[in-house]
Scaffold this motif. Structure first.
Motif, PDB file in Angstrom:
ATOM      1  N   ARG A 192       4.799  29.018 -39.367  1.00 47.99           N
ATOM      2  CA  ARG A 192       6.126  29.511 -39.730  1.00 47.99           C
ATOM      3  C   ARG A 192       7.020  29.607 -38.506  1.00 47.99           C
ATOM      4  O   ARG A 192       6.749  30.395 -37.607  1.00 47.99           O
ATOM      5  N   PRO A 193       8.077  28.805 -38.451  1.00 43.81           N
ATOM      6  CA  PRO A 193       8.976  28.888 -37.288  1.00 43.81           C
ATOM      7  C   PRO A 193       9.791  30.173 -37.325  1.00 43.81           C
ATOM      8  O   PRO A 193      10.084  30.710 -38.388  1.00 43.81           O
ATOM      9  N   LYS A 194      10.136  30.666 -36.151  1.00 46.46           N
ATOM     10  CA  LYS A 194      10.961  31.869 -36.049  1.00 46.46           C
ATOM     11  C   LYS A 194      12.397  31.552 -36.482  1.00 46.46           C
ATOM     12  O   LYS A 194      12.957  32.207 -37.313  1.00 46.46           O
ATOM     13  N   LYS A 195      13.007  30.516 -35.865  1.00 44.96           N
ATOM     14  CA  LYS A 195      14.362  30.097 -36.228  1.00 44.96           C
ATOM     15  C   LYS A 195      14.435  28.583 -36.117  1.00 44.96           C
ATOM     16  O   LYS A 195      14.442  28.044 -35.027  1.00 44.96           O
ATOM     17  N   ALA A 196      14.454  27.927 -37.242  1.00 46.00           N
ATOM     18  CA  ALA A 196      14.584  26.471 -37.248  1.00 46.00           C
ATOM     19  C   ALA A 196      15.175  26.054 -38.589  1.00 46.00           C
ATOM     20  O   ALA A 196      14.925  26.692 -39.607  1.00 46.00           O
ATOM     21  N   HIS A 197      15.954  25.002 -38.575  1.00 52.55           N
ATOM     22  CA  HIS A 197      16.564  24.513 -39.815  1.00 52.55           C
ATOM     23  C   HIS A 197      15.764  23.314 -40.291  1.00 52.55           C
ATOM     24  O   HIS A 197      16.103  22.171 -40.008  1.00 52.55           O
ATOM     25  N   LEU A 198      14.688  23.612 -41.010  1.00 51.91           N
ATOM     26  CA  LEU A 198      13.813  22.578 -41.554  1.00 51.91           C
ATOM     27  C   LEU A 198      13.807  22.681 -43.074  1.00 51.91           C
ATOM     28  O   LEU A 198      14.101  23.750 -43.631  1.00 51.91           O
ATOM     29  N   PRO A 199      13.424  21.586 -43.747  1.00 51.92           N
ATOM     30  CA  PRO A 199      13.310  21.657 -45.203  1.00 51.92           C
ATOM     31  C   PRO A 199      12.284  22.722 -45.606  1.00 51.92           C
ATOM     32  O   PRO A 199      11.339  22.997 -44.868  1.00 51.92           O
ATOM     33  N   SER A 200      12.466  23.307 -46.765  1.00 53.77           N
ATOM     34  CA  SER A 200      11.543  24.324 -47.267  1.00 53.77           C
ATOM     35  C   SER A 200      10.118  23.788 -47.281  1.00 53.77           C
ATOM     36  O   SER A 200       9.865  22.676 -47.749  1.00 53.77           O
ATOM     37  N   GLY A 201       9.198  24.551 -46.732  1.00 52.81           N
ATOM     38  CA  GLY A 201       7.786  24.161 -46.709  1.00 52.81           C
ATOM     39  C   GLY A 201       7.374  23.350 -45.493  1.00 52.81           C
ATOM     40  O   GLY A 201       6.202  23.075 -45.304  1.00 52.81           O
ATOM     41  N   ALA A 202       8.321  22.938 -44.669  1.00 57.39           N
ATOM     42  CA  ALA A 202       8.007  22.141 -43.475  1.00 57.39           C
ATOM     43  C   ALA A 202       7.782  23.069 -42.283  1.00 57.39           C
ATOM     44  O   ALA A 202       8.274  24.188 -42.232  1.00 57.39           O
ATOM     45  N   ALA A 203       6.999  22.605 -41.316  1.00 54.30           N
ATOM     46  CA  ALA A 203       6.695  23.387 -40.116  1.00 54.30           C
ATOM     47  C   ALA A 203       7.048  22.592 -38.869  1.00 54.30           C
ATOM     48  O   ALA A 203       6.918  21.370 -38.835  1.00 54.30           O
ATOM     49  N   LEU A 204       7.472  23.304 -37.848  1.00 54.49           N
ATOM     50  CA  LEU A 204       7.753  22.705 -36.550  1.00 54.49           C
ATOM     51  C   LEU A 204       6.463  22.718 -35.726  1.00 54.49           C
ATOM     52  O   LEU A 204       5.736  23.706 -35.728  1.00 54.49           O
ATOM     53  N   VAL A 205       6.187  21.618 -35.030  1.00 54.50           N
ATOM     54  CA  VAL A 205       5.011  21.528 -34.159  1.00 54.50           C
ATOM     55  C   VAL A 205       5.504  21.239 -32.741  1.00 54.50           C
ATOM     56  O   VAL A 205       5.802  20.102 -32.400  1.00 54.50           O
TER      57      VAL A 205
END
Length: 167
Positions: free
Chosen positions: A39-52
């Motif tokens: 779960r990213p703290k602050k990121a504008h990603l599509p719902s359900g996506a994660a930043l790596v």
């Protein structure tokens, strides 16, 4: 192989594996499944996506010698999703060797010291561009990765940090 047009006999070998396979291996490690943060703290990603967040490190202290008196520095990959206390313990296997960068001397009898230094920098940047090229598309379009817990997740791997160890 990377070479400069005016010194075609002076080749620089890059040995590397697929950076996305390394990411899949780290996120798919069941030993880390409970600790990986998706779960990213602050990121504008599509719902359900994660930043790596991808962390790349080179280590001049681990110089490798190959045949024909060729030398190379290792390049390692780890992920910001893996907590720091795990990433920093070699016994946890949270870091993967992904490449060796050529450190062969840059030849050219007419080159000044500044020009040779510039070529070394070009060699490093071109090597890293080749090694990390798959990240560009994957970071924008996302990839599916099976985590160590068995769940399939949509992730966006992005280069977050480069660490140069000169100890």
């Amino acid at each position: 192989m990377i070479l400069f047009p005016d010194t075609p006999d002076n080749t620089h070998l890059i040995q590397y594996c697929d950076v996305l396979s390394a990411i899949r291996t780290l996120l798919g490690n069941s030993a880390h499944a409970e600790n990986i943060v998706y779960r990213p703290k602050k990121a504008h990603l599509p719902s359900g996506a994660a930043l790596v967040p991808v962390i790349i490190a080179t280590d001049k202290t681990q110089l490798m010698q190959f045949s024909n008196s060729k030398s190379a520095y290792p390049v390692y990959l780890t992920l910001g999703n893996i907590p720091r206390v795990i990433r920093h313990k070699p016994s946890q296997h949270a870091c993967i060797l992904i490449a060796y960068l050529s450190v062969n001397k840059v030849m050219g009898s007419q080159l000044t010291a500044k020009e040779k230094s510039s070529r070394v920098q070009c060699l490093f940047h071109e090597s890293m561009r080749i090694i990390l090229k798959p990240l560009k598309k994957a970071g924008i379009e996302e990839i599916n990765i099976t985590g160590g817990d068995g769940a399939v997740r949509r992730v966006h791997p992005v280069l977050a940090c480069y660490v140069k160890n000169n100890v």
